[in-house]
Design an enzyme around this catalytic site. Structure first.
Site, PDB file in Angstrom:
ATOM      1  N   ASN A  73     -69.861  -2.576  15.010  1.00 53.57           N
ATOM      2  CA  ASN A  73     -68.917  -1.463  15.190  1.00 53.57           C
ATOM      3  C   ASN A  73     -69.276  -0.567  16.373  1.00 53.57           C
ATOM      4  O   ASN A  73     -70.450  -0.265  16.595  1.00 53.57           O
ATOM      5  CB  ASN A  73     -68.871  -0.608  13.917  1.00 53.57           C
ATOM      6  N   ASN A 118     -76.545  45.020  24.411  1.00 51.52           N
ATOM      7  CA  ASN A 118     -75.219  44.572  24.852  1.00 51.52           C
ATOM      8  C   ASN A 118     -75.252  43.984  26.259  1.00 51.52           C
ATOM      9  O   ASN A 118     -74.682  42.918  26.514  1.00 51.52           O
ATOM     10  CB  ASN A 118     -74.220  45.730  24.782  1.00 51.52           C
ATOM     11  N   LYS A 120     -72.362  32.501  20.453  1.00 51.69           N
ATOM     12  CA  LYS A 120     -73.482  31.614  20.771  1.00 51.69           C
ATOM     13  C   LYS A 120     -73.468  30.278  20.037  1.00 51.69           C
ATOM     14  O   LYS A 120     -73.765  29.241  20.621  1.00 51.69           O
ATOM     15  CB  LYS A 120     -74.802  32.349  20.544  1.00 51.69           C
ATOM     16  N   SER A 128     -79.120  36.684  13.983  1.00 60.63           N
ATOM     17  CA  SER A 128     -78.736  35.605  14.892  1.00 60.63           C
ATOM     18  C   SER A 128     -79.965  34.872  15.421  1.00 60.63           C
ATOM     19  O   SER A 128     -79.843  33.913  16.173  1.00 60.63           O
ATOM     20  CB  SER A 128     -77.914  36.155  16.067  1.00 60.63           C
ATOM     21  N   SER A 184     -72.006  -3.200   9.286  1.00 59.95           N
ATOM     22  CA  SER A 184     -71.341  -2.737   8.072  1.00 59.95           C
ATOM     23  C   SER A 184     -72.265  -3.009   6.892  1.00 59.95           C
ATOM     24  O   SER A 184     -72.963  -4.017   6.865  1.00 59.95           O
ATOM     25  CB  SER A 184     -70.019  -3.486   7.907  1.00 59.95           C
ATOM     26  N   TYR A 233     -68.163  46.323  23.404  1.00 61.31           N
ATOM     27  CA  TYR A 233     -68.911  45.372  22.588  1.00 61.31           C
ATOM     28  C   TYR A 233     -68.601  45.593  21.112  1.00 61.31           C
ATOM     29  O   TYR A 233     -68.580  46.729  20.631  1.00 61.31           O
ATOM     30  CB  TYR A 233     -70.441  45.509  22.820  1.00 61.31           C
ATOM     31  N   LYS A 244     -69.452  -7.584  10.996  1.00 61.12           N
ATOM     32  CA  LYS A 244     -69.068  -6.410  11.800  1.00 61.12           C
ATOM     33  C   LYS A 244     -70.117  -5.984  12.822  1.00 61.12           C
ATOM     34  O   LYS A 244     -71.314  -6.088  12.589  1.00 61.12           O
ATOM     35  CB  LYS A 244     -68.773  -5.213  10.881  1.00 61.12           C
ATOM     36  N   GLU A 265     -66.627   5.889  18.633  1.00 61.20           N
ATOM     37  CA  GLU A 265     -65.833   6.554  17.585  1.00 61.20           C
ATOM     38  C   GLU A 265     -66.332   7.974  17.332  1.00 61.20           C
ATOM     39  O   GLU A 265     -65.546   8.912  17.195  1.00 61.20           O
ATOM     40  CB  GLU A 265     -65.890   5.741  16.293  1.00 61.20           C
ATOM     41  N   THR A 308     -49.215   0.686  29.751  1.00 64.81           N
ATOM     42  CA  THR A 308     -48.593   1.977  29.484  1.00 64.81           C
ATOM     43  C   THR A 308     -47.978   1.823  28.098  1.00 64.81           C
ATOM     44  O   THR A 308     -47.550   0.730  27.724  1.00 64.81           O
ATOM     45  CB  THR A 308     -47.486   2.329  30.506  1.00 64.81           C
ATOM     46  N   HIS A 309     -48.008   2.902  27.339  1.00 67.93           N
ATOM     47  CA  HIS A 309     -47.541   2.860  25.932  1.00 67.93           C
ATOM     48  C   HIS A 309     -48.289   1.788  25.147  1.00 67.93           C
ATOM     49  O   HIS A 309     -47.746   1.241  24.177  1.00 67.93           O
ATOM     50  CB  HIS A 309     -46.028   2.602  25.833  1.00 67.93           C
TER      51      HIS A 309
HETATM   52  N1  ARG Z   1     -77.328  39.663  18.639  1.00 67.86           N
HETATM   53  C1  ARG Z   1     -76.337  40.396  19.346  1.00 67.86           C
HETATM   54  C2  ARG Z   1     -75.316  39.412  19.972  1.00 67.86           C
HETATM   55  O1  ARG Z   1     -75.614  38.285  20.031  1.00 67.86           O
HETATM   56  C3  ARG Z   1     -76.942  41.173  20.451  1.00 67.86           C
HETATM   57  C4  ARG Z   1     -76.212  42.425  20.781  1.00 67.86           C
HETATM   58  C5  ARG Z   1     -76.286  43.351  19.632  1.00 67.86           C
HETATM   59  N2  ARG Z   1     -75.782  44.638  19.940  1.00 67.86           N
HETATM   60  C6  ARG Z   1     -75.606  45.562  19.023  1.00 67.86           C
HETATM   61  N3  ARG Z   1     -75.203  46.681  19.418  1.00 67.86           N
HETATM   62  N4  ARG Z   1     -75.796  45.306  17.754  1.00 67.86           N
HETATM   63  O2  ARG Z   1     -74.248  39.777  20.364  1.00 67.86           O
END
Ligand code: ARG
Length: 469
Positions: free
Chosen positions: A294, A119, A334, A32, A286, A326, A292, A299, A164-165
């Protein structure tokens, strides 16, 4: 800083339990760090506080804590300067920073993770991150409110048809229409505030699931990190992402509001409406059609609202099947949070800029607002004031409107004798009904668009936004 290459570093949490290295595919699949690196300042902030709690628990000496602090701040500065190389085989921001610290200061660094788990660490980091993000977003919402108020002030006497509408309904002040969005944004700010308020609980000290035999002073941690409350159930604390859902929900609703404003802008800049002209800086051309101009910003904002909804649903769906506590699924929180944050925090300032530079086509607004059909309800009210029950007045005016269409004349041009054929209550004073300015000025109930009310509301917003941006 160089790449962390050694197998020892990579296997820092696998030593002892695992005989084999992880598969290269697994490393790519589970990392991650490519997105959670954004949490680095908050991760370090959490670690600095954690180190203080470890001193209080007798695990670290003050000298050791100072060494950890120095190491962490150096790492933070390296990341700030973009000199730090993140290593995907270390999975996430937490391991990247911890391993970098151990490499830098040796075995003292290896004490930092006592009584802590990733965690509770990630639950903390995300709260700290969102606390700052929400403060910025609320300011951006207030800035857009200021632009709407400024725009409304610059065109405070312009009338347009209210719809309205998408059918012409009754006349309103353009300022009243724009102030509707100011009200919506005020609710968005308040929703973000509620989210921040509920999120204001320290999860650190919950460990992986059930705290630790090494007992941390969580009140100390809360003070250090500026939390007003402390989570009371470690199992809930490590797996709770309600705050992220609330954040995504607040942004989904904000997106819905911006999307509605976008839709109004798209309609208003069309030649069919023609009430508004966007600046060259905020329109696109365009590749084929030379004429145009735009409204792509509007949008795209309307389009991006789909992502804001999607992110909310993505996280709710991720969470719904999770047993306590967890589970790695939660890592999926994220990208949704970052994407919604980035989407909203780009849309708000560009809308602000676009509104500041836009121009009202007053002639077109006046022509549209001058359509007497907008005053059909006022005509019914006229009859009510002469004593006719509203339902009958509604029917009488309905017949007159049909008559106007059949004769192809504006509603205001039907001769008095013909009006009197439909109802003898019509008198010469009926003419006054079709005075647009007076018709708007009479709409005086609280919240209705009489200029006196709108002026008052503009003043209210100017003061409110000055006091608490
Ligand atoms: N990268 C993990 C997350 O975003 C962090 C927690 C990981 N915990 C674990 N026991 N592998 O949730």
């Amino acid at each position: 800083m160089g790449v962390v290459r050694s197998a020892v570093d990579r296997s820092v949490i696998r030593r002892g339990r695992f005989a084999e290295e992880t598969s290269a595919l697994l490393r790519v699949y589970t990392e991650s760090i490519s997105y959670d690196w954004r949490l680095y300042r908050h991760d370090i902030q959490g670690s600095l506080a954690h180190a203080k709690a470890l001193v209080a628990a007798g695990i670290l000496t003050e000298e050791e804590r100072l060494l950890i602090e120095k190491g962490l701040l150096e790492i933070q500065a390296e990341i700030d300067r973009k000199e730090f190389t993140f290593d995907a085989s270390l999975e996430d921001i937490h391991m990247n920073i911890e391993v970098a610290l151990i490499r830098r200061i040796g075995s003292v660094g290896a004490k930092l993770h006592t009584a802590r788990s990733r965690n509770d660490q990630v639950a903390l980091d995300l709260r700290l991150y969102l606390r700052e993000a929400i403060t910025r977003l609320r300011k951006q919402c207030a800035n857009l409110q200021c632009s709407l108020v400024g725009f409304a002030c610059r065109h405070s006497s312009v009338c347009i048809p209210g719809y309205t509408h998408l059918q012409r309904a009754q006349p309103v002040l353009l300022a009243h229409h724009l102030l509707a969005y100011t009200e919506m944004l005020a609710r968005d700010r308040s929703r973000l505030n509620d989210c921040m308020e509920r999120m204001d609980e320290l999860p650190l000290g919950s460990g992986a699931i059930s705290g630790s035999t090494i007992v941390l002073d969580r009140k100390l941690l809360a003070r250090e990190l500026g939390f007003s409350r402390i989570t009371q159930n470690s199992m809930d604390a490590v797996s709770d992402r309600d705050f992220a859902c609330e954040f995504l929900s607040a942004l989904a609703i904000l997106g819905m509001h911006l999307s509605r404003l976008s839709e109004d802008i798209v309609l208003w800049v069309s030649e069919e409406f023609g009430f508004l002209e966007l600046s060259d800086r905020h329109t696109t051309g365009s590749s084929l059609m030379p004429q145009k101009k735009n409204p792509d910003v509007a949008e795209l904002t309307r389009g991006k609202t789909g992502r804001l909804y999607g992110n909310l649903f993505s996280l709710l769906t991720t969470l719904k099947g999770l047993p306590m506590t967890y589970n790695r699924d939660i890592q999926e929180d994220k990208e949704a949070v970052f994407d919604s944050l980035d989407t909203a925090s780009m849309a708000l300032p560009i809308f602000e800029e676009m509104l500041d530079a836009a121009r009202v086509r007053e002639d077109r607004a006046a022509a549209a607002a001058g359509d007497p059909i907008l005053l059909a309800t006022d005509l019914a009210d006229y009859l009510v004031l002469k004593g006719l029950p509203f339902r009958q007045a509604h029917e009488v005016v309905g017949r007159i409107v049909t008559m106007a269409f059949q004769l192809s004349v504006p509603l205001s041009q039907i001769p008095l004798q013909q009006l009197r054929v439909v109802s003898p209550l019509f008198g010469a004073d009926v003419e006054a009904v079709f005075n647009l300015q007076q018709a708007v000025a009479r709409r005086l109930a609280i919240g209705a668009p009489a200029p006196a009310n709108v002026e008052e509301r503009l003043t209210y917003w100017k003061n409110a936004l000055r006091e608490s941006p």
